[in-house]
Structures are given as C-alpha cells and as structure tokens.
Design a protein around this motif. Sequence first.
Motif, PDB file in Angstrom:
ATOM      1  N   UNK A 266       0.817  -1.217   0.000  1.00 35.18           N
ATOM      2  CA  UNK A 266       0.000   0.000   0.000  1.00 35.18           C
ATOM      3  C   UNK A 266       0.850   1.266   0.000  1.00 35.18           C
ATOM      4  N   UNK A 267       1.992   1.251   0.702  1.00 36.37           N
ATOM      5  CA  UNK A 267       2.800   2.469   0.805  1.00 36.37           C
ATOM      6  C   UNK A 267       4.290   2.121   0.812  1.00 36.37           C
ATOM      7  N   UNK A 268       5.130   3.167   0.865  1.00 34.36           N
ATOM      8  CA  UNK A 268       6.582   2.974   0.747  1.00 34.36           C
ATOM      9  C   UNK A 268       7.144   2.188   1.934  1.00 34.36           C
ATOM     10  N   UNK A 269       6.600   2.409   3.131  1.00 37.90           N
ATOM     11  CA  UNK A 269       7.071   1.653   4.294  1.00 37.90           C
ATOM     12  C   UNK A 269       6.834   0.163   4.094  1.00 37.90           C
ATOM     13  N   UNK A 270       5.655  -0.153   3.570  1.00 38.99           N
ATOM     14  CA  UNK A 270       5.334  -1.565   3.351  1.00 38.99           C
ATOM     15  C   UNK A 270       6.228  -2.151   2.252  1.00 38.99           C
ATOM     16  N   UNK A 271       6.559  -1.329   1.251  1.00 33.19           N
ATOM     17  CA  UNK A 271       7.476  -1.790   0.204  1.00 33.19           C
ATOM     18  C   UNK A 271       8.805  -2.183   0.847  1.00 33.19           C
ATOM     19  N   UNK A 272       9.343  -1.292   1.671  1.00 34.97           N
ATOM     20  CA  UNK A 272      10.649  -1.562   2.311  1.00 34.97           C
ATOM     21  C   UNK A 272      10.595  -2.841   3.140  1.00 34.97           C
ATOM     22  N   UNK A 273       9.584  -2.944   3.993  1.00 34.20           N
ATOM     23  CA  UNK A 273       9.479  -4.123   4.858  1.00 34.20           C
ATOM     24  C   UNK A 273       9.312  -5.403   4.037  1.00 34.20           C
ATOM     25  N   UNK A 274       8.529  -5.282   2.946  1.00 35.27           N
ATOM     26  CA  UNK A 274       8.212  -6.471   2.154  1.00 35.27           C
ATOM     27  C   UNK A 274       9.423  -6.965   1.363  1.00 35.27           C
ATOM     28  N   UNK A 275      10.295  -6.053   0.922  1.00 32.10           N
ATOM     29  CA  UNK A 275      11.498  -6.492   0.206  1.00 32.10           C
ATOM     30  C   UNK A 275      12.349  -7.377   1.120  1.00 32.10           C
ATOM     31  N   UNK A 276      12.494  -6.954   2.376  1.00 35.95           N
ATOM     32  CA  UNK A 276      13.293  -7.751   3.324  1.00 35.95           C
ATOM     33  C   UNK A 276      12.659  -9.123   3.523  1.00 35.95           C
ATOM     34  N   UNK A 277      11.331  -9.112   3.682  1.00 35.71           N
ATOM     35  CA  UNK A 277      10.608 -10.364   3.882  1.00 35.71           C
ATOM     36  C   UNK A 277      10.727 -11.261   2.658  1.00 35.71           C
ATOM     37  N   UNK A 278      10.597 -10.649   1.456  1.00 43.89           N
ATOM     38  CA  UNK A 278      10.538 -11.410   0.209  1.00 43.89           C
ATOM     39  C   UNK A 278      11.823 -12.197  -0.049  1.00 43.89           C
ATOM     40  N   UNK A 279      12.969 -11.617   0.355  1.00 45.05           N
ATOM     41  CA  UNK A 279      14.243 -12.315   0.144  1.00 45.05           C
ATOM     42  C   UNK A 279      14.250 -13.630   0.915  1.00 45.05           C
ATOM     43  N   UNK A 280      13.842 -13.564   2.185  1.00 47.80           N
ATOM     44  CA  UNK A 280      13.805 -14.781   3.003  1.00 47.80           C
ATOM     45  C   UNK A 280      12.746 -15.766   2.503  1.00 47.80           C
TER      46      UNK A 280
ATOM     47  N   UNK B  45     -13.512  -4.428  -0.954  1.00 45.50           N
ATOM     48  CA  UNK B  45     -12.270  -5.180  -1.116  1.00 45.50           C
ATOM     49  C   UNK B  45     -11.436  -4.487  -2.189  1.00 45.50           C
ATOM     50  N   UNK B  46     -10.183  -4.191  -1.861  1.00 47.56           N
ATOM     51  CA  UNK B  46      -9.351  -3.424  -2.789  1.00 47.56           C
ATOM     52  C   UNK B  46      -7.895  -3.779  -2.527  1.00 47.56           C
ATOM     53  N   UNK B  47      -7.001  -3.437  -3.462  1.00 54.22           N
ATOM     54  CA  UNK B  47      -5.580  -3.734  -3.301  1.00 54.22           C
ATOM     55  C   UNK B  47      -4.750  -2.453  -3.435  1.00 54.22           C
ATOM     56  N   UNK B  48      -3.548  -2.510  -2.873  1.00 60.08           N
ATOM     57  CA  UNK B  48      -2.523  -1.468  -3.055  1.00 60.08           C
ATOM     58  C   UNK B  48      -2.967  -0.093  -2.546  1.00 60.08           C
ATOM     59  N   UNK B  49      -2.502   0.977  -3.219  1.00 60.87           N
ATOM     60  CA  UNK B  49      -2.614   2.327  -2.650  1.00 60.87           C
ATOM     61  C   UNK B  49      -4.053   2.795  -2.485  1.00 60.87           C
ATOM     62  N   UNK B  50      -4.974   2.304  -3.331  1.00 62.39           N
ATOM     63  CA  UNK B  50      -6.364   2.772  -3.243  1.00 62.39           C
ATOM     64  C   UNK B  50      -6.993   2.409  -1.903  1.00 62.39           C
TER      65      UNK B  50
END
Lengths: 112, 404
Positions: free
Chosen positions: B146-160, B275-280
């Motif tokens: 949804x936002x930039x903070x979630x992007x940052x956190x998710x990249x770390x998670x996604x690697x593992x 029900x919606x996804x991402x920034x909206x």
Amino acid sequence: MSAELKCWQDFPPGGIAFGATARQVETGLWRSMRPVLDAVRCVSCLRCWVQCPDASIITDSDARVSGVDFFFCKGCGLCAKVCPAGAIVMRPEAEFLNEPCGAVQGTSPEGR
Amino acid sequence: MILLGREKPYRREMTSGNLAFAEAMRQINPDVVAAYPITPSTEIPMKFAEFVADGLTDTEFIAVESEHSAITACVGASVSGARVMTASSANGIALMHEIFPIAAMFRAPIVLGLVNRTMGAPLNIHCDHSDSMPERDSGWIQIYCEDAQEVYDTVLLAVRLAEHRDVLTPVFVCQDGFITSHCYEPVEFLSDEIVRNFVGTREPFWPLLDVDVPVSYGSFVMSEDYFEIKRTQLEGMSNVPRVCGELSRELAFVTGREYGAVERCMTDDADYVVVVMSSAAGVAKDVVDSLRGRGVKAGCLRVRMFRPFPYDEVRDVLGDKLGVAVLDRSVSPGGAPPLAAEVRTALYDCPRRVPVASYIFGLGGRDFFPADAEMVFEDLAEGRSGFAGYIGLRDKYARGRRAV
C-alpha cells in the motif's frame, strides 16, 4: 500405474537431473555436412580446436590436430571457416553413407 | 531484541517507494542484479547502480539490452546459487513473461520489484494492475504493497520467503506506479546490521555451479514425466502461507510492523465491506472512518497477497456480510475482473450467499476519490450485486460517478 514410472513425490524440486551429462548425447546425429581433415595441409594452429562449439576437434599427445569426433560434431562448418591453411573441407554426409554415423576420425575421447 | 550495533537501530527519512526499494537492495547487498530501465520502476536499478558505482555493495550489476535478457540473467544467476534481485514495469514485465514460468519451475528465488503500470496501448505510464495480473498464473508469489514503508518491509521479507527451503519460489513485490513509487512519505529504515542479520546469506539447494554434485536444469521431459515434475513446483506455493506467517512475525519482532495476507479495517462488525488492493486502500479506509463517524457499519479488506490467494481469510472476513464490493484496477476483457473472480471463488462455499458487486476503477492512473468509495458503499446499502460499473469513466449516459 506402471511399476517403473515414478510418482511426483519421487522427483527432486526444480525439475533438475542429477549427474546428467552431455557426454551421452549424440549430437552427431544432426549432421548433414562433415568436416574432412587434410593432415598434410594442417599446421595445427588449433583455431578449430578453440572455436569448435562441441569440443569435437581431437588432438594427439603432442597437441596436434589429429581428427574429429563425429559422435558430437554437428557439422556446423566453423572449423573449415576459421582454418587458415584450407586443411578442412565440408563434404555432404551422403558421400559417407556406408560409414556408421558416430564414427570417430582419429582417436576416441575417454568417457563414452 | 537487544541491539548492540554501532549504528542507531532505526532512522526515519522522507523517501519514495522506489527509493525505499533501492535502499533495501543496498542493505541486502544481493550477489547479482540484472535490470533494464522502464518507467516507473527505472529509479530502482538507477539508484542501485549508483550504490554499486560508489562501492557500497559487492553486487555484480549486469546492464542488459532488454527485460527478457534481464530476467534470463537473473534465472541463470539464481540457479547458480546467487541471491538475485531486479525490477520492471508494464511492457517490460510482458517481455519477461516467457521466462517467468521457467524461473518458477526451476524453483529459482528472485525478488522482482514490480512497479504497477498500465499495459500499452494506448501508451501511458501511470498505474493500474494490467501488467501484474496477466502473470498470476506464472507461478510467482505476488505481494501488493500500500505504501513505501510496506514496500521496504516487504522487500526484506521477500528475500527470506523466496529462498526458504520449503518455498523456493520467486516473488513480485508490487507497488502502484507513481502513486507509491514516486510520492515522498516518511519511511523507517532499519540499520544495515539489523537487515543483514535478518536476511543472512543464501543457502542454495542444488546450485548449478556445485561441481561435486553436478545437476542439470531445463532438461527435456516427455509426457510420461512432465505432469509429475510440474506437480513438484506447486509444493513451494502451497507452503507460502505457513512460511510467510513465520517470517512476518520474525520481521515484526524487529520492526514492530506485521503484515498478513490481508489487512482488515473495521471488518469484524461491518455490514458492508469494500475489497481493494494497493494504494487505493488508503482512500477506502479513510472513507470507512468517516462513514463510521456517521453510524454506517462500513469496512475495508485490503488483499495484500494475491498469489497464493488467501481464500480462507477472505471467506472468514466476508462470509457473514450483507454486501461486498470488489474494486479491480485491471480488466479481463470478456471475463470477470481478476480480484472479483477470486473473491467470488472464496465465497462460493459459504452456506449463505453473499452479494458481490464488482467495479473497475483507476485504469491508466485515473484518480480514485473518497466520493467514489462513498458511492460504492451507497450501492451496497441499496443491495447492488453483479457487475456494477466503471468508476470515474466519462459516459454520455452515465448518472453520477459511475458508468455501467
């Protein structure tokens, strides 16, 4: 279910094959033209040995070009193209019909 | 957690979704990045290339000639045992398409920053989900932020997640083009030390470059074995909910932020849920707050993980509602919109039929306003279900904010 076929749980992930080797694959079956080596003209500069995409140029113990491995040679003609001495000519396979397809001109490599 | 590092454990900065992604890459320090620029994801490899040029990473950065080459290099590096990342958008994703199912079948962990942009034509650089939705059957995990903070956190998670032995499946980390990728907002970054402790180093299984255990990837397989080998691939995806839950809790222990497969906003006692996804989802949640202030039992369900789709969670949240609206930011011409199709599938097994109204919104970056979300809740209160229209589309015969 036939006894010799494996169930999905028996396959490793990634569709990988263990211990597989290209040594068993007779790419020579694809050949329509074959390189013929003239040992008198050959100066053993090894350009063909370097360029051959299938490592099919055979060398002897003195590192001189001694033949072609037709088990692997696909007949691409690169060796004839790069030869500075005109020692390799490409001939149609039809001229060699009485010879077995995988015949080796020169010494046989190990591992087959 | 006891923090003994020299650095401060956290720092807050104004940054964008793209730059937060690139900063995560710098901290992760992947072995190989192969990328080709395309708006709006360009900033990710651009900023990361700066880090490489400045000597801040040990990464082998491969500047390739197309997206097809980029993802192909990534697959080769990944099956060789390297930790691999890349990014792309829109038609770049489409050009990569041929390689995506190969990466998934090879169980090649790759983290790809997918910055959502509409597929041309007509040529347009702004956000919708028509680039990632066609990839839903490619075998990649899809997480929408949804936002930039979630992007940052998710990249770390996604690697593992991608590299976990029980998963070994590549991941799309999606964010909305421009809306999230280019807008600046405060983001809390972890220290490099905490990130490196969390992501660790990759422990590859059957890497191509292990000469002691030689393996082949990509062998030709005939009909008698193909089906069985394809079935092995599905195991990774089916393990994602369990592994992702474990890793999310581990990361939340460090960040204080935990993400599930879905995000529930006031859904427990809600009569009507959007029900919606991402920034909206930001707009929808804001409208839920204001409607609650007026006594309307409104709720919002944000679907974060689209593959694997969280059917159980969606059914648990929506199974007892009076009405559900699904907002899709892409179309499937001649078929049901992708999110609506999944939500209806999740609800089919409910004992009671839940009315589902399906909308298309935001194509090509069309704005989604609070008044649009309010209209959707009004529709639900009137009992609307089925295909309910295109939000914000100009139509000669439309009344109000919607065209059918």
